[in-house]
Design a protein around this motif. Structure first.
Motif, PDB file in Angstrom:
ATOM      1  N   UNK A 126      -1.021   1.625  -2.124  1.00  0.00           N
ATOM      2  CA  UNK A 126      -2.310   2.194  -3.214  1.00  0.00           C
ATOM      3  C   UNK A 126      -2.232   1.254  -4.256  1.00  0.00           C
ATOM      4  N   UNK A 127      -2.914   1.627  -4.550  1.00  0.00           N
ATOM      5  CA  UNK A 127      -2.523   1.668  -7.255  1.00  0.00           C
ATOM      6  C   UNK A 127      -4.366   0.960  -6.658  1.00  0.00           C
ATOM      7  N   UNK A 128      -4.463  -0.186  -6.701  1.00  0.00           N
ATOM      8  CA  UNK A 128      -3.330  -1.274  -6.511  1.00  0.00           C
ATOM      9  C   UNK A 128      -2.403  -1.735  -7.134  1.00  0.00           C
ATOM     10  N   UNK A 129      -1.580  -2.149  -7.055  1.00  0.00           N
ATOM     11  CA  UNK A 129      -0.128  -2.385  -7.834  1.00  0.00           C
ATOM     12  C   UNK A 129       1.023  -1.703  -8.060  1.00  0.00           C
ATOM     13  N   UNK A 130       0.633  -0.323  -7.149  1.00  0.00           N
ATOM     14  CA  UNK A 130       1.804   0.464  -6.406  1.00  0.00           C
ATOM     15  C   UNK A 130       2.826  -0.517  -5.376  1.00  0.00           C
ATOM     16  N   UNK A 131       3.806  -0.254  -5.790  1.00  0.00           N
ATOM     17  CA  UNK A 131       5.085  -0.747  -4.559  1.00  0.00           C
ATOM     18  C   UNK A 131       5.290  -0.125  -3.483  1.00  0.00           C
ATOM     19  N   UNK A 132       4.860  -0.839  -1.923  1.00  0.00           N
ATOM     20  CA  UNK A 132       5.374  -0.847  -1.074  1.00  0.00           C
ATOM     21  C   UNK A 132       6.750  -0.770  -0.958  1.00  0.00           C
ATOM     22  N   UNK A 133       7.516  -1.256  -0.901  1.00  0.00           N
ATOM     23  CA  UNK A 133       9.109  -1.589  -1.337  1.00  0.00           C
ATOM     24  C   UNK A 133       9.376   0.264  -1.721  1.00  0.00           C
ATOM     25  N   UNK A 134       9.178   0.382  -2.981  1.00  0.00           N
ATOM     26  CA  UNK A 134       9.338   1.981  -2.623  1.00  0.00           C
ATOM     27  C   UNK A 134       9.053   3.178  -2.267  1.00  0.00           C
ATOM     28  N   UNK A 135       7.810   2.799  -1.851  1.00  0.00           N
ATOM     29  CA  UNK A 135       7.191   3.746  -1.043  1.00  0.00           C
ATOM     30  C   UNK A 135       8.112   3.791   0.653  1.00  0.00           C
ATOM     31  N   UNK A 136       8.383   2.711   0.826  1.00  0.00           N
ATOM     32  CA  UNK A 136       9.047   2.610   2.512  1.00  0.00           C
ATOM     33  C   UNK A 136      10.559   3.726   2.452  1.00  0.00           C
ATOM     34  N   UNK A 137      11.257   3.913   1.184  1.00  0.00           N
ATOM     35  CA  UNK A 137      12.319   4.401   0.757  1.00  0.00           C
ATOM     36  C   UNK A 137      12.540   5.912   0.816  1.00  0.00           C
ATOM     37  N   UNK A 182      19.012   3.137   7.150  1.00  0.00           N
ATOM     38  CA  UNK A 182      19.877   1.587   6.873  1.00  0.00           C
ATOM     39  C   UNK A 182      18.651   0.959   6.452  1.00  0.00           C
ATOM     40  N   UNK A 183      18.512   0.001   5.115  1.00  0.00           N
ATOM     41  CA  UNK A 183      17.485   0.158   4.893  1.00  0.00           C
ATOM     42  C   UNK A 183      18.283  -1.411   4.769  1.00  0.00           C
ATOM     43  N   UNK A 184      17.208  -2.689   5.174  1.00  0.00           N
ATOM     44  CA  UNK A 184      17.365  -4.186   5.004  1.00  0.00           C
ATOM     45  C   UNK A 184      16.467  -4.472   4.371  1.00  0.00           C
ATOM     46  N   UNK A 214      15.316   1.451   9.062  1.00  0.00           N
ATOM     47  CA  UNK A 214      15.630   1.290  11.091  1.00  0.00           C
ATOM     48  C   UNK A 214      16.572   2.998  10.551  1.00  0.00           C
ATOM     49  N   UNK A 215      16.106   3.891  11.462  1.00  0.00           N
ATOM     50  CA  UNK A 215      16.478   5.003  11.603  1.00  0.00           C
ATOM     51  C   UNK A 215      17.950   4.860  12.785  1.00  0.00           C
ATOM     52  N   UNK A 216      18.764   5.235  13.079  1.00  0.00           N
ATOM     53  CA  UNK A 216      20.064   5.716  13.963  1.00  0.00           C
ATOM     54  C   UNK A 216      19.282   6.326  15.068  1.00  0.00           C
ATOM     55  N   UNK A 217      19.565   5.437  16.477  1.00  0.00           N
ATOM     56  CA  UNK A 217      18.898   6.477  17.145  1.00  0.00           C
ATOM     57  C   UNK A 217      17.507   5.914  17.712  1.00  0.00           C
ATOM     58  N   UNK A 218      17.238   4.880  16.923  1.00  0.00           N
ATOM     59  CA  UNK A 218      16.019   4.523  18.359  1.00  0.00           C
ATOM     60  C   UNK A 218      15.685   4.723  19.553  1.00  0.00           C
ATOM     61  N   UNK A 255       7.856  11.683  10.020  1.00  0.00           N
ATOM     62  CA  UNK A 255       8.385  12.677  11.213  1.00  0.00           C
ATOM     63  C   UNK A 255       9.429  11.722  12.461  1.00  0.00           C
ATOM     64  N   UNK A 256      10.033  12.682  12.519  1.00  0.00           N
ATOM     65  CA  UNK A 256      11.354  11.758  13.473  1.00  0.00           C
ATOM     66  C   UNK A 256      10.295  11.047  14.500  1.00  0.00           C
ATOM     67  N   UNK A 257       9.673  12.229  14.817  1.00  0.00           N
ATOM     68  CA  UNK A 257       8.910  11.210  16.213  1.00  0.00           C
ATOM     69  C   UNK A 257       8.664   9.817  15.673  1.00  0.00           C
ATOM     70  N   UNK A 258       8.107   9.199  14.667  1.00  0.00           N
ATOM     71  CA  UNK A 258       7.940   7.912  13.937  1.00  0.00           C
ATOM     72  C   UNK A 258       9.092   7.367  13.643  1.00  0.00           C
ATOM     73  N   UNK A 259       9.702   7.491  13.168  1.00  0.00           N
ATOM     74  CA  UNK A 259      10.713   7.102  12.681  1.00  0.00           C
ATOM     75  C   UNK A 259      11.876   6.403  13.934  1.00  0.00           C
ATOM     76  N   UNK A 260      11.993   7.405  14.820  1.00  0.00           N
ATOM     77  CA  UNK A 260      12.742   7.159  16.376  1.00  0.00           C
ATOM     78  C   UNK A 260      11.829   6.029  17.000  1.00  0.00           C
ATOM     79  N   UNK A 261      10.823   5.064  16.929  1.00  0.00           N
ATOM     80  CA  UNK A 261       9.510   4.831  17.306  1.00  0.00           C
ATOM     81  C   UNK A 261       9.435   2.716  16.581  1.00  0.00           C
TER      82      UNK A 261
END
Length: 510
Positions: free
Chosen positions: A112-123, A67-69, A96-100, A130-136
């Motif tokens: 990075x960049x500078x100038x790169x979008x962290x919003x786009x990077x997060x998507x 889910x994205x907020x 946020x991953x389901x099942x955390x 790795x799912x191990x990271x997404x779950x935590x």
């Protein structure tokens, strides 16, 4: 590579890769301040007090388990005067991953960049980590001040960016050189005319202080952070300003903050020459995939030379000038996965079809099919020039151009021409350069074949911080995580369990 004034995760997507670092348009390279009165982020926002709202439209891909907020956080324009009422809006996204379970907190990221979008990077990372990271962790991306959706810097016209990217990467006649100086000077003045004294407020130190405001706003006692390329400089600056607020920092594609902009540019010239040599070796061993395998360097050099006087026209009459050809080459060297595309684009160019050249160059420049640019390079130059208190002069750039042409035949001359910062009208605000006293171990990841942030900068950054631990990838391209099982295991163990890689830890290319 840091996108410097002319101008990632490689396996995620080509678009993501091109955000994590670069030289600047049309490919011109990419005393300590430990604490200023009133510069603390404390009290800017109460812990956890931001209102997240659903924003599934932020990602082009539908991720059923994510889910994205989104939210907007106001921060002081100047952290040295946080109560003057002047603010910037920072755009944030939370994936946020389901099942955390056994959740640790947020993992703040910067591409990075500078100038790169962290919003786009997060998507992108929401689908790639790795799912191990997404779950935590929640993955939290932000567009730094001046970037994308965060009070963006916008002072270059599309026509000037076209002219700058398309310009000769090595203008040798005085008339051609003077014309480029005139173009870059006009671009610099356009930023000064619009933003005046506020240009210094887009510096790396100001953005690092924003990061602590984000940490407070999302309710984390300590910061967990993943920064790529220029994001390593941003993370290192944070570590010096707020060492006791760190839980874990992964700095991938290290930038050495102690280098001058000239030394950084020369390091990139070396790095891209080395990467092109590695491409040549691959090309000659993969003739069926590399149609220019007979003489890659000679054919690329010839293509750039031919474009100076006889540029091939593509759809709509757009011409593949020397600058566009050069930008395509730069773009393709960020990841080994782009080598074949570059070889085929060069082969098609000599057959009269420049479409592949434009595809590579436009992805790098963030130029769409209608000729519209994002504000990537506006922000890139605003940050780089604000950070650099010792920019070269126009005369020094001209001298280095000739010297580096001899030392680094394909890339040196262009990377010497930092002509926008040489004429930048804004005041400077250099970042700190020193130990992160009191910080926990910080993992600094370096790739042996990285052209943009050459590997030599990895131990330099780790040593400067004092608590840095080097993790080496023996691979090609710009940045390493999450590309191989070995790298993933080492970084995941650090992020989740704070297990620090052993001294001298190294991972094979594949």
């Amino acid at each position: 590579m840091i996108r410097r004034p002319r101008a990632a995760v490689a396996l995620v997507t080509a678009a993501l890769l091109l955000l994590t670092g670069c030289v600047s348009p049309p490919t011109r390279w990419a005393g300590p301040i430990s604490g200023r009165p009133g510069a603390s982020a404390s009290g800017s926002t109460a812990p956890g007090q931001v209102n997240w709202t659903p924003c599934p439209e932020i990602s082009e891909r539908k991720l059923p388990n994510i889910t994205f907020e989104c939210t907007t956080l106001k921060v002081p324009q100047d952290w040295a005067a946080p109560n003057d009422g002047k603010t910037f809006d920072l755009s944030l996204v939370r994936a946020r991953a389901k099942g955390q379970n056994n959740k640790i907190g947020s993992l703040l990221i910067n591409p990075g960049g500078p100038g790169g979008s962290g919003v786009e990077m997060a998507t992108y990372l929401a689908a790639a980590l790795p799912t191990d990271v997404l779950f935590r962790f929640d993955i939290v991306g932000f567009d730094p001040r001046g970037v994308g959706r965060s009070s963006p810097v916008e002072c270059f016209t599309d026509a000037d960016l076209d002219a700058n990217f398309g310009a000769d990467p090595d203008p040798q006649s005085q008339a051609d050189f003077d014309a480029l100086v005139g173009l870059t000077g006009r671009m610099a003045r356009s930023c000064g005319d619009k933003y005046g004294d506020t240009l210094r407020l887009f510096s790396t130190e100001q953005a690092a202080r924003d990061m602590d405001a984000i940490r407070i706003a999302v309710g984390d006692e300590k910061l967990s952070y993943l920064g790529y390329s220029y994001g390593t400089l941003l993370g290192a600056t944070y570590a010096q300003l707020f060492p006791k607020n760190i839980r874990a920092l992964v700095l991938d594609g290290a930038v050495d903050p102690t280098q001058s902009s000239v030394a950084s540019s020369e390091g990139q010239a070396k790095g891209f020459e080395r990467a092109f040599d590695n491409f040549t070796t691959w090309c000659k061993s993969n003739g069926t995939r590399c149609p220019i395998s007979s003489d890659p360097r000679g054919l690329v050099t010839q293509a750039i030379n031919n474009a100076r006087g006889n540029a091939v026209a593509g759809a709509g009459g757009r011409k593949a000038t020397a600058g566009w050809v050069f930008t395509a080459v730069i773009a393709s060297l960020y990841t080994e996965q782009s080598w074949e595309s570059m070889a085929k684009a060069m082969d098609n160019l000599r057959k009269g079809n420049p479409a592949g050249i434009f595809e590579l160059a436009d992805s790098y420049a963030e130029r769409d099919a209608s000729g519209k640019y994002s504000n990537l390079f506006d922000a890139n130059l605003a940050v780089n020039c604000a950070d650099d208190d010792k920019s070269v002069t126009v005369e020094e750039a001209r001298r280095l151009q000739g010297e580096w042409r001899q030392k680094y035949p394909l890339f040196g001359a262009s990377l010497a021409l930092n002509l926008v910062c040489a004429q930048w009208p804004g005041k400077r605000d250099p970042y700190p350069k020193g130990k992160a006293e009191g910080a926990p171990p910080i993992v600094v990841v370096g790739t042996k074949g990285d052209p943009a942030t050459p590997y030599e900068q990895t131990p330099a950054l780790a040593n400067m911080l004092g608590t840095g631990v080097v993790l080496t990838w023996e691979g090609e391209g710009h940045t390493a995580y999450p590309q191989t099982r070995c790298i993933n295991q080492a970084v995941n163990s650090y992020l989740i369990d704070l297990k620090v890689p052993a001294a001298g830890a190294s991972c094979p290319a594949r």
